[in-house]
Design an enzyme around this catalytic site. Structure first.
Site, PDB file in Angstrom:
ATOM      1  N   GLU A   1       0.832  -1.209   0.000  1.00 58.82           N
ATOM      2  CA  GLU A   1       0.000   0.000   0.000  1.00 58.82           C
ATOM      3  C   GLU A   1       0.871   1.265   0.000  1.00 58.82           C
ATOM      4  O   GLU A   1       0.622   2.194  -0.765  1.00 58.82           O
ATOM      5  CB  GLU A   1      -0.912   0.022   1.233  1.00 58.82           C
ATOM      6  CG  GLU A   1      -1.938  -1.089   1.300  1.00 58.82           C
ATOM      7  CD  GLU A   1      -3.008  -1.012   0.213  1.00 58.82           C
ATOM      8  OE1 GLU A   1      -3.071   0.003  -0.513  1.00 58.82           O
ATOM      9  OE2 GLU A   1      -3.788  -1.979   0.101  1.00 58.82           O
TER      10      GLU A   1
ATOM     11  N   ASN B   1       1.311   3.954  -3.089  1.00 56.44           N
ATOM     12  CA  ASN B   1       0.982   5.371  -2.930  1.00 56.44           C
ATOM     13  C   ASN B   1       2.097   6.277  -3.446  1.00 56.44           C
ATOM     14  O   ASN B   1       1.829   7.310  -4.052  1.00 56.44           O
ATOM     15  CB  ASN B   1       0.684   5.690  -1.462  1.00 56.44           C
ATOM     16  CG  ASN B   1      -0.728   5.284  -1.073  1.00 56.44           C
ATOM     17  OD1 ASN B   1      -1.531   4.911  -1.925  1.00 56.44           O
ATOM     18  ND2 ASN B   1      -1.022   5.348   0.213  1.00 56.44           N
TER      19      ASN B   1
ATOM     20  N   ARG C   1      -9.129   3.487  -7.499  1.00 56.43           N
ATOM     21  CA  ARG C   1      -8.499   3.540  -6.181  1.00 56.43           C
ATOM     22  C   ARG C   1      -9.603   3.419  -5.143  1.00 56.43           C
ATOM     23  O   ARG C   1     -10.592   4.137  -5.197  1.00 56.43           O
ATOM     24  CB  ARG C   1      -7.742   4.864  -5.968  1.00 56.43           C
ATOM     25  CG  ARG C   1      -6.843   5.266  -7.107  1.00 56.43           C
ATOM     26  CD  ARG C   1      -5.385   4.833  -7.012  1.00 56.43           C
ATOM     27  NE  ARG C   1      -4.999   4.055  -5.879  1.00 56.43           N
ATOM     28  CZ  ARG C   1      -4.537   2.811  -5.971  1.00 56.43           C
ATOM     29  NH1 ARG C   1      -4.468   2.207  -7.123  1.00 56.43           N
ATOM     30  NH2 ARG C   1      -4.140   2.170  -4.906  1.00 56.43           N
TER      31      ARG C   1
HETATM   32  N1  LIG Z   1       3.026   9.147  -0.767  1.00 59.48           N
HETATM   33  C1  LIG Z   1       1.994   9.976  -1.011  1.00 59.48           C
HETATM   34  N2  LIG Z   1       2.209  11.168  -1.628  1.00 59.48           N
HETATM   35  C2  LIG Z   1       1.182  12.021  -1.867  1.00 59.48           C
HETATM   36  N3  LIG Z   1      -0.118  11.767  -1.555  1.00 59.48           N
HETATM   37  C3  LIG Z   1      -0.383  10.607  -0.944  1.00 59.48           C
HETATM   38  C4  LIG Z   1       0.644   9.645  -0.641  1.00 59.48           C
HETATM   39  N4  LIG Z   1       0.057   8.590  -0.029  1.00 59.48           N
HETATM   40  C5  LIG Z   1      -1.256   8.876   0.045  1.00 59.48           C
HETATM   41  N5  LIG Z   1      -1.542  10.072  -0.493  1.00 59.48           N
HETATM   42  C6  LIG Z   1      -2.878  10.733  -0.528  1.00 59.48           C
HETATM   43  O1  LIG Z   1      -3.727  10.082   0.399  1.00 59.48           O
HETATM   44  C7  LIG Z   1      -4.901   9.599  -0.250  1.00 59.48           C
HETATM   45  C8  LIG Z   1      -5.378   8.306   0.394  1.00 59.48           C
HETATM   46  O2  LIG Z   1      -4.454   7.244   0.188  1.00 59.48           O
HETATM   47  P1  LIG Z   1      -4.975   5.745   0.263  1.00 59.48           P
HETATM   48  O3  LIG Z   1      -5.685   5.560   1.556  1.00 59.48           O
HETATM   49  O4  LIG Z   1      -3.839   4.845  -0.010  1.00 59.48           O
HETATM   50  O5  LIG Z   1      -6.063   5.656  -0.900  1.00 59.48           O
HETATM   51  P2  LIG Z   1      -5.848   5.592  -2.491  1.00 59.48           P
HETATM   52  O6  LIG Z   1      -4.425   5.271  -2.784  1.00 59.48           O
HETATM   53  O7  LIG Z   1      -6.773   4.501  -2.924  1.00 59.48           O
HETATM   54  O8  LIG Z   1      -6.239   6.934  -3.029  1.00 59.48           O
HETATM   55  C9  LIG Z   1      -4.509   9.465  -1.701  1.00 59.48           C
HETATM   56  O9  LIG Z   1      -5.637   9.531  -2.571  1.00 59.48           O
HETATM   57  C10 LIG Z   1      -3.551  10.635  -1.879  1.00 59.48           C
HETATM   58  O10 LIG Z   1      -4.248  11.842  -2.088  1.00 59.48           O
HETATM   59 MG   LIG Z   2      -3.328   3.856  -1.849  1.00 60.99          MG
END
Ligand SMILES: Nc1ncnc2c1ncn2[C@@H]1O[C@H](COP(=O)(O)OP(=O)(O)O)[C@@H](O)[C@H]1O
Ligand SMILES: [Mg+2]
Lengths: 107, 146
Positions: free
Chosen positions: B48, B52, B106
């Site tokens: 995960e 990301n 997502r």
């Molecule tokens: N490493 C990262 N850099 C920038 N934004 C991030 C990062 N990890 C997560 N995010 C932000 O947090 C939100 C939620 O992440 P997540 O719970 O993994 O859901 P998803 O990946 O399905 O969108 C993402 O949609 C993004 O906006």
């Molecule tokens: Mg994610």
């Protein structure tokens, strides 16, 4: 990741095989949807017995297919789910949109 | 407290590396004799965090992902996954289940999975600078009794 897809307008089954992550969910999605849109089955059955790994990309894959079959009021079942993956599915609340059947534990 | 054993890994933010990253961390952790369930939890959480970095931190380019794993006394492990990408504007909102800034498929469950599959998660982020996700989990190695 690979998949065997078979069925008719009553029931379409997808036997998924391997690991479902963001890298390979896209390819499998395209393959499922090709047949899904052609058959418009009343029931879509996703068989997880040969899936060895799944993260939340797999949840996205299942939810996305559910959205598609909803347009003709189709039903979804997710079967033979290995224990490690049922945890992710429960977290996502998938039982609200699909019939989930876990894999029989081999004792 | 100092780690008794650690490893560092830098990878390109290419989606083909997602499986490599989770397998590398789980192979390192295997020295603690974790249960299959514990290994599965670690693989899923790492997958995960790394995904990301690939899809959110560096949306239109290939950047570097820095992974560090440390083993501590009593089976405790810490995993840090860091990028120098776009950063997160509102960390609290980002961590809410089902929240996603990306459409498509997502699920918005990445952080929820990391939270429930580890003992502790901390997220540091600065817009325009990058994000660091720190995960902690204690490996008991005992078979799960459910
Ligand atoms: N490493 C990262 N850099 C920038 N934004 C991030 C990062 N990890 C997560 N995010 C932000 O947090 C939100 C939620 O992440 P997540 O719970 O993994 O859901 P998803 O990946 O399905 O969108 C993402 O949609 C993004 O906006
Ligand atoms: Mg994610």
């Amino acid at each position: 990741m690979s998949a065997i897809i078979d069925g008719n307008s009553e029931r379409m089954t997808v036997w998924l095989d391997g690991e479902i992550d963001h890298h390979n969910a896209g390819g499998i999605r395209v393959r499922i949807d090709e047949t899904l849109i052609r058959l418009r089955p009343k029931l879509l059955s996703l068989d997880f017995s040969a899936v060895t790994f799944m993260d939340s990309s797999g949840i996205g894959l299942i939810m996305g297919r559910y959205k598609n079959i909803q347009s003709w009021s189709g039903k979804l079942e997710v079967i033979n789910v290995p224990r490690s993956m049922s945890k992710v599915m429960r977290l996502a609340g998938l039982e609200r949109i699909a019939t989930i059947r876990n894999m029989e534990e081999i004792k | 407290m100092k780690a008794t054993n650690e490893f560092r890994l830098t990878i390109d933010s290419r989606s083909v590396n997602e499986s490599f990253a989770r397998v590398a961390v789980s192979a390192f952790v295997a020295q603690l004799d974790p249960t299959i369930d514990e290994l599965g939890d670690i693989k899923t959480a790492v997958s995960e965090a790394v995904t990301n970095c690939i899809v959110h931190a560096y949306p239109d380019s290939v950047g570097k992902i820095y992974i560090w794993t440390g083993i501590y006394e009593n089976g405790k492990i810490k995993i840090k996954i860091k990028d120098r990408g776009c950063g997160i504007i509102d960390i609290r909102q980002a961590m809410e289940p089902l929240f996603s800034t990306l459409g498509g498929e997502r699920a918005g469950l990445g952080f929820a999975v990391m939270e429930s599959f580890t003992d502790k998660i901390r997220v540091y982020s600065k817009v325009g600078k990058g994000t660091t996700v720190c995960l902690e989990k204690t490996i008991t190695g005992r078979p799960a009794d459910d």
